[in-house]
Write an enzyme that holds these catalytic residues in place. Structure first.
Site, PDB file in Angstrom:
ATOM      1  N   SER A 186       0.795  -1.228   0.000  1.00  0.00           N
ATOM      2  CA  SER A 186       0.000   0.000   0.000  1.00  0.00           C
ATOM      3  C   SER A 186       0.826   1.277   0.000  1.00  0.00           C
ATOM      4  CB  SER A 186      -0.950  -0.002   1.191  1.00  0.00           C
ATOM      5  OG  SER A 186      -0.196   0.067   2.389  1.00  0.00           O
ATOM      6  N   HIS A 214      -5.639  -4.736  -1.715  1.00  0.00           N
ATOM      7  CA  HIS A 214      -5.406  -3.597  -2.610  1.00  0.00           C
ATOM      8  C   HIS A 214      -5.291  -4.016  -4.074  1.00  0.00           C
ATOM      9  CE1 HIS A 214      -4.912  -0.246   0.178  1.00  0.00           C
ATOM     10  NE2 HIS A 214      -4.217  -1.045   0.960  1.00  0.00           N
ATOM     11  N   LYS A 245     -12.768  -2.246   0.087  1.00  0.00           N
ATOM     12  CA  LYS A 245     -11.976  -1.379  -0.792  1.00  0.00           C
ATOM     13  C   LYS A 245     -12.622  -1.356  -2.176  1.00  0.00           C
ATOM     14  CE  LYS A 245      -7.878  -1.370   2.023  1.00  0.00           C
ATOM     15  NZ  LYS A 245      -7.141  -2.368   2.772  1.00  0.00           N
TER      16      LYS A 245
HETATM   17  C1  PLP Z   1      -7.197  -2.820   4.198  1.00  0.00           C
HETATM   18  C2  PLP Z   1      -6.440  -4.083   4.336  1.00  0.00           C
HETATM   19  C3  PLP Z   1      -6.835  -5.070   5.229  1.00  0.00           C
HETATM   20  C4  PLP Z   1      -7.989  -4.871   6.180  1.00  0.00           C
HETATM   21  O1  PLP Z   1      -9.200  -4.995   5.525  1.00  0.00           O
HETATM   22  P1  PLP Z   1     -10.548  -4.733   6.361  1.00  0.00           P
HETATM   23  O2  PLP Z   1     -11.574  -5.525   5.654  1.00  0.00           O
HETATM   24  O3  PLP Z   1     -10.770  -3.265   6.343  1.00  0.00           O
HETATM   25  O4  PLP Z   1     -10.291  -5.238   7.741  1.00  0.00           O
HETATM   26  C5  PLP Z   1      -6.131  -6.248   5.268  1.00  0.00           C
HETATM   27  N1  PLP Z   1      -5.067  -6.456   4.482  1.00  0.00           N
HETATM   28  C6  PLP Z   1      -4.626  -5.510   3.621  1.00  0.00           C
HETATM   29  C7  PLP Z   1      -3.455  -5.784   2.756  1.00  0.00           C
HETATM   30  C8  PLP Z   1      -5.296  -4.295   3.525  1.00  0.00           C
HETATM   31  O5  PLP Z   1      -4.854  -3.372   2.686  1.00  0.00           O
END
Ligand code: PLP
Length: 399
Positions: A186, A214, A245
């Site tokens: 990220s 992501h 996301k």
């Molecule tokens: C955002 C993210 C998470 C967490 O996801 P949620 O569903 O918001 O708990 C886990 N792993 C990665 C790589 C992320 O970018």
């Protein structure tokens, strides 16, 4: 008696503020979108810091699907999945996720944080090895911590270092080995080299797990994630991901893979066994979301166009951009204070971006992270680029 502990917390909080690391919440008073309105500020703000990659967070069709599911299946489940928290909708969504990732079965969680937190401990013991990328998400790190397996860590996307770990795990006599990686990291927006990771996994007889949070909806010809991008179907064993996301942005997470692994998680994964079932409205809209992605690649195509347009214009303007392979664009400034000043100036221009610096990124690697979305219009991109140029000149970043 709270008194002493309160003093302790006050001091710690002050230390966080003094270090410039105190996090304030921005309060949005509109739906999540490419343009938003926020408290204590007149007018519209362009949003370049949400994970709303496909622009679905305020999608009308998804909102309607959520309402329909709520009308037909109620508000909440008031139960964990295996007691009385599973509806036909939950099974339908799990099947849709399996189809999307071409896997055998899927287990839903309240969040991907839970999917990762509950993945390793039920499957591996102190006899086994987890080999983890150094830039993996906090939830993978926590999941690994909850498991007794031996831990090995390799430098970000560094295949020589991964091979070193695999050899060390073998030398330590580990029974099973699993390589765990984010699909897209990220902070740089780089993609894990899944083809090479899978080759090494084959050579050293290791399992492969990738967190698609992501990357799903973003990378690959049709946005199907890293397995599509690297043609690694059948080689990546376990995928985890989020519905928070690209996949609509509400909430919910999942693990998808071979049926025995998913079955074992249903028996033993603690965030699944001891936490509430995802609400019917979100499950219903997520089913609709996978239908939409099946019908058309338009949103993904638009996202890719937006990324290419933004990146090219920013390079033209003289900015130093990390080579991105995702919807994350890191505009490198290197200096920590500059990154904060830059983000503040951008905010004054009505553009929300985030400045990151040590310890979130390595020392001397401060940057502005821009997250692009299919929802951004060409005018909005131009406005953001113009603001970057104006602030860049003012702060002496570009000529
Ligand atoms: C955002 C993210 C998470 C967490 O996801 P949620 O569903 O918001 O708990 C886990 N792993 C990665 C790589 C992320 O970018």
């Amino acid at each position: 008696m709270y008194t002493n502990f309160q003093k302790h917390l006050e001091k710690e909080l002050q230390d966080i503020k003094d270090a410039g690391l105190y996090k304030e919440e921005r309060v949005i008073v509109t739906p999540q979108s490419s343009d938003i309105e926020v408290e204590n500020r007149q007018g519209e703000v362009l949003n370049f810091c949400a994970n709303n990659y496909l622009g679905l967070a305020d999608n009308t069709r998804l909102i309607e699907a959520a309402k329909k599911a709520m009308d037909e299946r109620g508000y909440g489940m008031s139960s964990v999945r295996f007691i009385c928290g599973t509806q036909d909708l939950h099974k339908e969504l799990e099947a849709a996720i399996s189809r999307y990732f071409k896997t055998e079965d899927t287990i839903l969680y309240a969040a991907c944080f839970d999917a990762n937190g509950g993945l390793f401990e039920p499957l591996f013991t102190e006899q086994d090895a987890i080999i983890s990328d150094s830039l993996n998400h906090a939830s993978i790190i926590d999941g690994v911590r909850l498991c007794k397996a031996k831990r090995f860590r390799y430098a970000n996307a560094d295949m020589e270092d991964l091979e070193r770990c695999l050899k060390e795990a073998d030398a330590a006599g580990c029974r099973y080995k699993i390589i765990a990686t984010d699909g897209v990291f990220s902070m740089d927006g780089n993609v894990a080299p899944m083809d090479k990771i899978c080759e090494l996994a084959e050579k050293y007889d290791a399992l492969v797990m990738v967190d698609e949070s992501h990357s799903a909806g973003v990378v690959g010809e049709r946005g199907r994630g890293v397995a599509e991008k690297f043609d690694c179907y059948g080689k990546i064993d376990i995928f985890t991901g989020t519905l928070g996301k690209a996949f609509g942005g509400a909430m919910g997470g999942f693990t998808t893979g071979p049926k025995e692994i998913i079955d074992m998680l249903r028996q033993r994964s603690r965030p699944y066994l001891f936490s509430n079932s995802v609400a019917p409205s979100i499950v219903g809209s997520s089913i609709e979301m996978f239908k939409m992605l099946d019908e058309s690649d338009e949103l993904h195509d638009r996202l890719m166009e937006n990324v290419a347009y933004f990146r090219d214009k920013m390079l033209e303007a003289g900015f130093d951009i990390k080579p991105t392979q995702s919807a994350i664009c890191a505009v490198m400034l290197y200096d920590a204070k500059l990154s904060q000043d830059f983000a503040k100036e951008m905010q004054n221009e009505g553009i929300y971006v985030t400045g990151f610096y040590y310890p979130v990124v390595p020392k001397g690697q401060a940057r502005i992270r821009v997250q692009l979305s299919a929802a951004h219009t060409r005018e909005q991109l131009d406005k953001a680029i113009a603001a970057f140029v104006k602030v860049g000149k003012k702060l002496g970043v570009i000529k």
